[in-house]
Scaffold this active site. Structure first.
Site, PDB file in Angstrom:
ATOM      1  N   SER A   1      -4.608  -2.924  -0.164  1.00 13.15           N
ATOM      2  CA  SER A   1      -3.441  -3.746   0.182  1.00 13.15           C
ATOM      3  C   SER A   1      -3.882  -5.126   0.663  1.00 13.15           C
ATOM      4  O   SER A   1      -4.863  -5.248   1.403  1.00 13.15           O
ATOM      5  CB  SER A   1      -2.638  -3.023   1.269  1.00 13.15           C
ATOM      6  OG  SER A   1      -1.507  -3.769   1.628  1.00 13.15           O
TER       7      SER A   1
ATOM      8  N   CYS B   1       1.616   0.727  13.361  1.00 13.50           N
ATOM      9  CA  CYS B   1       1.910   0.354  11.982  1.00 13.50           C
ATOM     10  C   CYS B   1       2.547   1.483  11.185  1.00 13.50           C
ATOM     11  O   CYS B   1       2.694   1.391   9.989  1.00 13.50           O
ATOM     12  CB  CYS B   1       0.715  -0.263  11.240  1.00 13.50           C
ATOM     13  SG  CYS B   1      -0.368   0.847  10.382  1.00 13.50           S
TER      14      CYS B   1
ATOM     15  N   GLY C   1       0.825  -1.202   0.000  1.00 10.82           N
ATOM     16  CA  GLY C   1       0.000   0.000   0.000  1.00 10.82           C
ATOM     17  C   GLY C   1       0.861   1.256   0.000  1.00 10.82           C
ATOM     18  O   GLY C   1       0.521   2.263  -0.627  1.00 10.82           O
TER      19      GLY C   1
HETATM   20  N1  PLP Z   1      -2.600   3.178   4.536  1.00  7.34           N
HETATM   21  C1  PLP Z   1      -3.161   2.818   5.680  1.00  7.34           C
HETATM   22  C2  PLP Z   1      -4.403   3.506   6.134  1.00  7.34           C
HETATM   23  C3  PLP Z   1      -2.605   1.803   6.470  1.00  7.34           C
HETATM   24  O1  PLP Z   1      -3.175   1.463   7.602  1.00  7.34           O
HETATM   25  C4  PLP Z   1      -1.412   1.194   6.010  1.00  7.34           C
HETATM   26  C5  PLP Z   1      -0.726   0.158   6.802  1.00  7.34           C
HETATM   27  O2  PLP Z   1      -0.922  -0.105   7.886  1.00  7.34           O
HETATM   28  C6  PLP Z   1      -0.876   1.590   4.792  1.00  7.34           C
HETATM   29  C7  PLP Z   1      -1.486   2.585   4.076  1.00  7.34           C
HETATM   30  C8  PLP Z   1       0.375   0.980   4.250  1.00  7.34           C
HETATM   31  O3  PLP Z   1       0.066  -0.249   3.617  1.00  7.34           O
HETATM   32  P1  PLP Z   1       1.221  -1.356   3.432  1.00  7.34           P
HETATM   33  O4  PLP Z   1       1.459  -1.919   4.796  1.00  7.34           O
HETATM   34  O5  PLP Z   1       0.624  -2.351   2.491  1.00  7.34           O
HETATM   35  O6  PLP Z   1       2.402  -0.661   2.895  1.00  7.34           O
END
Ligand code: PLP
Length: 385
Positions: A197, A325, A71
């Site tokens: 994602s 995260c 993502g």
């Molecule tokens: N956008 C949001 C709202 C998220 O919660 C996250 C990850 O936790 C991401 C983007 C990033 O996605 P990825 O972990 O696939 O890079």
């Protein structure tokens, strides 16, 4: 000891059926989708099947799905690639975006763009009046997430898209948290681009997609062999993409039961929190507006979120503090600060995010543990004072 996972907004375990779909592509099926021979053609077919499954899960056409590695990459691609195709002007992103939206927007300042934040109200919803005002200045791109990873609060995206299009700017939404947790339809949202994602819906890490309106000119992040219609070069991660497709199909099938199940668990949990509330003050975040069914975000007065998360971890429960995260920073959640929450209260934030495999028994036992841990930490604080 228990080992209970209540952190599904961070990532989710691979579903068994998804793993089964992936295994041939990790063992015997070794073709490169760009090769002309049988091995290559079957890998290509597998990728295209997954593309159709992903498109189906988010109300898009297969031709609108561009696979990426995560993502974060899809968000960087959207922000840098779309804004980069307009004359340098402002890029607007909401104050509660994931850093993988805000940081590329800030990076674009080196190319003459101006990155500005869109304010949210105390419920965590974008202030539409302020956005309208901001859109009176020349704007290349607006990026507002569909659902927030911390609060679960859902934005009025279609209205935001309409205002943005009226200002002749591109509109992108990060729907990483929305996929699988609420109905999702790219066409109805009327955005130019949308990020999803795999690992948030029991698919593998290593696959994601930018859903893109074909009429949008966009600059690739990766140049090379011309995969993904020249928009994302690099040999496709076939196994992960196949898993992403399978996870999307499962998410569609399970959508209704997922919503009712996780919402019931959250209801049980938040009712239980009210009893803790008899003794201690609990502040809930984002609970007055429409939010994802599985997400509960709260703070208990005078208890550090990080401390409580670690105490619960020792008892076998995986939950998150604010801003999980994104990094291991101990700064209060930028989402809560943007909502006008006092920094001391924000430091207490804890997020519980339920999943399809959690049970009412787990929630009941968790409430007892939470109560005990909170009282223990309170006593420690009182002794230290
Ligand atoms: N956008 C949001 C709202 C998220 O919660 C996250 C990850 O936790 C991401 C983007 C990033 O996605 P990825 O972990 O696939 O890079």
């Amino acid at each position: 000891m228990n080992n209970v996972y209540f952190d599904h907004n961070a990532t989710t375990a691979l579903d068994n059926a998804v793993l089964e779909a992936m295994l041939p592509w990790m063992r015997t099926q070794s073709g490169n989708p760009t090769s002309r021979h049988l091995f290559g053609r079957s890998a290509r077919d597998a990728v295209e099947h997954a593309r159709a499954q992903v498109a189906e899960a988010c109300g898009a056409y297969s031709s609108q799905v561009i696979f990426t590695s995560c993502g974060t990459e899809a968000n960087n691609f959207a922000i840098k690639g779309m804004a980069g195709h307009k004359p340098a002007s402002q890029i607007l992103s909401s104050a509660i975006e994931h850093p993988c939206v805000t940081r590329p927007a800030i990076a674009m300042q080196q190319q003459g763009f101006i990155s500005q934040q869109i304010a949210v109200n105390t419920d965590g919803k974008v202030d539409l009046a302020k956005l309208k005002q901001q859109l009176t200045a020349p704007t290349s791109l607006v990026s507002v997430m569909l659902a927030n990873n911390e609060t679960g609060v859902i934005q009025a995206l279609a209205a935001i898209a309409e205002m943005t299009r009226a200002a002749s700017a591109f509109i992108h939404t990060d729907a990483v948290q929305a996929l699988g947790k609420m109905p999702l339809n790219f066409t109805d949202l009327n955005v130019h681009a949308m990020t999803i994602s795999s690992h948030k819906i029991h698919g593998p890490q290593g696959a994601a997609a930018l859903i893109l309106d074909k009429r949008v000119d966009i600059e690739p992040l990766l140049h090379g062999g011309g995969q993904e219609k020249g928009l994302r070069s690099g040999t496709e991660n076939v196994a992960a993409i196949v898993g992403f497709g399978a996870a999307c199909e499962l998410a569609v099938t399970n959508q209704k039961s997922y919503v009712s199940h996780t919402q019931a668990l959250r209801e049980q949990f938040e009712q239980g929190l009210l009893h803790i509330n008899n003794v201690l003050k609990v502040t809930m975040f984002g609970n007055n507006v429409t939010r994802l069914p599985n997400t509960s975000f709260f703070a208990i007065d005078n208890i550090e979120g990080e401390t409580l998360v670690m105490a619960l971890d020792r008892k076998g429960y995986a939950v998150a503090s604010g801003s999980a995260c994104s990094s291991d920073s101990t700064e209060p959640s930028h989402v809560l600060l943007a909502m006008g929450v006092n920094a001391d209260i924000a430091r207490g934030a804890v997020r519980v995010s339920f999943g399809a495999n959690n049970t009412t028994a787990q929630v009941a036992e968790f409430l007892v543990t939470l109560n005990n841990e909170v009282l223990r930490l309170k006593q420690l604080t009182a002794i230290a004072a």
